[in-house]
Design an enzyme around this catalytic site. Structure first.
Site, PDB file in Angstrom:
ATOM      1  N   ARG A 262       0.838  -1.206   0.000  1.00 41.91           N
ATOM      2  CA  ARG A 262       0.000   0.000   0.000  1.00 41.91           C
ATOM      3  C   ARG A 262       0.873   1.256   0.000  1.00 41.91           C
ATOM      4  O   ARG A 262       1.711   1.439   0.878  1.00 41.91           O
ATOM      5  CB  ARG A 262      -0.895  -0.017   1.232  1.00 41.91           C
ATOM      6  CG  ARG A 262      -1.729   1.229   1.466  1.00 41.91           C
ATOM      7  CD  ARG A 262      -2.938   1.287   0.592  1.00 41.91           C
ATOM      8  NE  ARG A 262      -3.895   2.283   1.059  1.00 41.91           N
ATOM      9  CZ  ARG A 262      -5.041   2.547   0.451  1.00 41.91           C
ATOM     10  NH1 ARG A 262      -5.381   1.874  -0.647  1.00 41.91           N
ATOM     11  NH2 ARG A 262      -5.869   3.444   0.921  1.00 41.91           N
TER      12      ARG A 262
ATOM     13  N   GLU B 180     -12.554 -20.022  30.241  1.00 44.29           N
ATOM     14  CA  GLU B 180     -11.524 -20.688  31.045  1.00 44.29           C
ATOM     15  C   GLU B 180     -10.984 -19.773  32.139  1.00 44.29           C
ATOM     16  O   GLU B 180      -9.876 -19.978  32.651  1.00 44.29           O
ATOM     17  CB  GLU B 180     -10.370 -21.207  30.173  1.00 44.29           C
ATOM     18  CG  GLU B 180     -10.793 -22.121  29.052  1.00 44.29           C
ATOM     19  CD  GLU B 180     -11.746 -23.210  29.499  1.00 44.29           C
ATOM     20  OE1 GLU B 180     -11.495 -23.814  30.550  1.00 44.29           O
ATOM     21  OE2 GLU B 180     -12.749 -23.444  28.817  1.00 44.29           O
TER      22      GLU B 180
END
Length: 595
Positions: free
Chosen positions: A229, A347
């Site tokens: 880019r 978790e």
């Protein structure tokens, strides 16, 4: 490795596989015995599909407070499973919504003698494998659409007098005899409770690796895109790749260093877990195995937090670094950002888990002060604390050239851990002396103390392992220079978040240390810039798996993006609602209130 490959392709598919194989199957292996092998055989043959049911609607992190009950009936030699009310419904359970046929369910065990035995796990068939219809006494359902990972059927379960055979109790930590007598090899209920939740350690180790998988994919897209880019330049007629800009380098390349360091750490931690698991399977009762269990719990709790938060921040930086194209769904960064987000929660909430790690460290310093115990752990993560006092007396003296060696950051991290450990210990002591309860003392010592302690401890261990790997004789000599730059960059960049504490405790003095720290980070980013595309190519899966038009290996970002846009469904068609928009419009003023 299989799970990581699946995650790169489809996160939901990989999660469903992992939940059934690792969590359900792993729980049976780690918590069960020979009498449960039949379930493992059926699981491997795909005759059944599993899930792991711990959390409830009203409880998550506080596992001890789960309210599902399991009462033993000696007449029939069965356990009766019940949900006392809707708040005790098992909730957020992956695979439970539509697909799981069997579940490892955690429930509070009550024996016929009227004694409450605490949280235990049971194998419960929840659906008929041939029809997927719920078993009698069970209400099962899907909890609905989530922010991400919507390929996973997270579900709920309400139990009403569900009877299961006595043998379905996973009995490694405790068992109930046919007549109702309870037996266990554990004398300490707390140690038994920790052992019963052993399956969560592999979950946290796994999430550490999976969070980095997301970050690696997004960095591959962002760095490849930034290398091609072009925007602005030194003249009006010249544009340069955005990766040439210092700001873009500073935004992305430190996360590339993080990815390498945490990726190695997660793999080495997984091997440590295998060692721990082998000890469990061999019924190792040694002191080393006990200490290894504690250390694995502390490291996995903190590494899961560090990895998921780092991925969260890094993925967002990648999204913004790709500008508007990064916001386009087909380029995948948005999906991976949303799919990674729950890693910060399931978790164990990250902030809660960090308390496990700080408690582990405080336990060591307490044992050292009160009992004179030598500080040495199986994985050596805390061994440096043996030199606690001498480390605290050190001050920063590195020159500009020495900054490029990761040993400089390691020395600073050792001081940080020791300093925050001392400050946290003193803070807790001050709270106790003021007459507060133990609960209040811990609650008032988290922010700026125990939480920060756990973070710098895990950052130190990640850096130490990566540093040791780089300087290992097995690491190719030609790779060591670039890996050393990555290691130094990770250490120094991570340290920039702790400069206030480094000054507060007197390790840094004057303006030179912080200025040199910042300048070295920028210099390392510039040095790694030309290698950055090659470094992400090492991490990247094939284009088919990456599945991002602006992230393809050929660098044809505009050609690939334009082709993907034109191949979109109905992209060139007029909308189905064109008539309402063009002709069947409401009259002006017809919507005005008639009141």
């Amino acid at each position: 490795a299989v799970v990581h490959c699946l995650y790169m392709y489809d996160c939901s598919l990989a999660s469903m596989y992992s939940l059934s194989k690792q969590f359900f199957g792993g729980s049976v292996v780690n918590s069960g015995s020979n009498r449960h092998h039949q379930f493992l055989e059926k699981l491997l043959n795909m005759e059944i599909f599993g899930c792991f049911a711990l959390t409830e609607l009203s409880h998550g992190s506080n596992a001890r407070a789960m309210r599902t009950t399991a009462k033993y009936d000696p007449r029939t030699q069965e356990f009766i499973i019940n949900s006392p009310d809707f708040e005790a419904a098992k909730f957020w359970v992956g695979n439970m919504g539509k697909t799981a046929t069997h579940a490892v369910v955690f429930a509070q065990l009550h024996t016929p003698d009227g004694v409450y035995r605490g949280l235990h796990s049971f194998i419960i068939q929840i659906r008929d494998p041939k029809t997927l219809l719920p078993m009698p006494g069970l209400m099962l359902g899907d909890i609905g659409k989530k922010l991400g990972l919507n390929g996973i059927d997270n579900g709920f379960a309400v139990f009403h007098n569900v009877r299961i055979p006595r043998e379905n109790l996973l009995n490694r930590t405790g068992d109930v005899m046919p007549e109702g007598t309870y037996v266990t090899s554990f004398k300490d209920p707390n140690r038994q409770f920790v052992a019963s939740l052993g399956a969560l350690s592999i979950g946290r180790v796994t999430i550490t690796g999976l969070a980095i998988v997301y970050l690696k994919l997004c960095l591959t897209i962002a760095i490849r895109y930034s290398a091609v880019r072009r925007q602005f330049g030194p003249t009006d007629h010249e544009e340069i790749p955005v990766l040439e800009y210092q700001l873009q380098q500073w935004r992305l390349i430190p996360y590339l260093a993080v990815s390498y360091a945490l990726d190695y750490f997660s793999k080495s931690l997984f091997m440590n877990y295998i060692e721990y698991q082998m000890g469990m399977l061999m019924k190792d009762k040694s002191e080393r195995q006990t200490e290894l269990s504690k250390e694995m719990h502390a490291l996995s709790s903190a590494s899961k937090s560090l990895a998921s938060w780092t991925a969260q921040q890094g993925i967002q930086e990648c999204r913004e670094a790709c500008g508007g194209h990064g916001y386009l769904a087909m380029n995948r960064i948005g999906d991976m950002r949303n799919d990674n987000d729950p890693n910060c929660t399931y978790e164990g909430d990250n902030n809660v888990l960090l308390q496990q790690t700080s408690n582990y460290l405080l336990g060591w310093i307490k044992a050292k002060h009160q009992d004179g115990v030598a500080i040495k752990s199986p994985l050596h993560s805390v061994d440096f604390l043996e030199d606690f006092n001498s480390i605290l007396n050190q001050r920063f003296t590195a020159t500009t050239d020495e900054y490029m060696d990761s040993s400089v950051a390691l020395a600073a991290y050792k001081w940080l851990v020791c300093y925050l450990l001392r400050e946290s210990f003193m803070k807790l002591d001050d709270e106790k002396k003021s007459g507060k309860s133990d609960f209040e003392c811990r609650n008032n010592s988290q922010v700026y103390y125990c939480r920060s302690l756990a973070i710098v401890f895990i950052e130190y261990n990640v850096l130490q392992r990566f540093h040791d790997f780089i300087h290992n004789s097995d690491t190719p000599v030609k790779l060591q220079p670039v890996l050393e730059r990555l290691s130094s960059l990770y250490g120094l960049w991570a340290l920039t978040k702790h400069t206030a504490v480094l000054y507060q405790g007197g390790y840094f003095t004057g303006n030179q240390p912080a200025r040199r720290l910042q300048n070295t980070v920028l210099n390392l980013c510039a040095q790694l810039k030309d290698d950055s595309v090659a470094l992400v190519d090492v991490l990247a899966p094939p284009d088919f798996i990456l599945n991002s038009p602006i992230g393809k290996a050929d660098g044809e970002i505009y050609k690939n993006l334009w082709a993907a846009v034109l191949q979109g469904k109905n992209v060139l068609e007029r909308p189905s609602w064109w008539l309402e928009f063009c002709a069947n419009k409401p009259s002006v003023g017809s919507m005005k209130s008639k009141l």
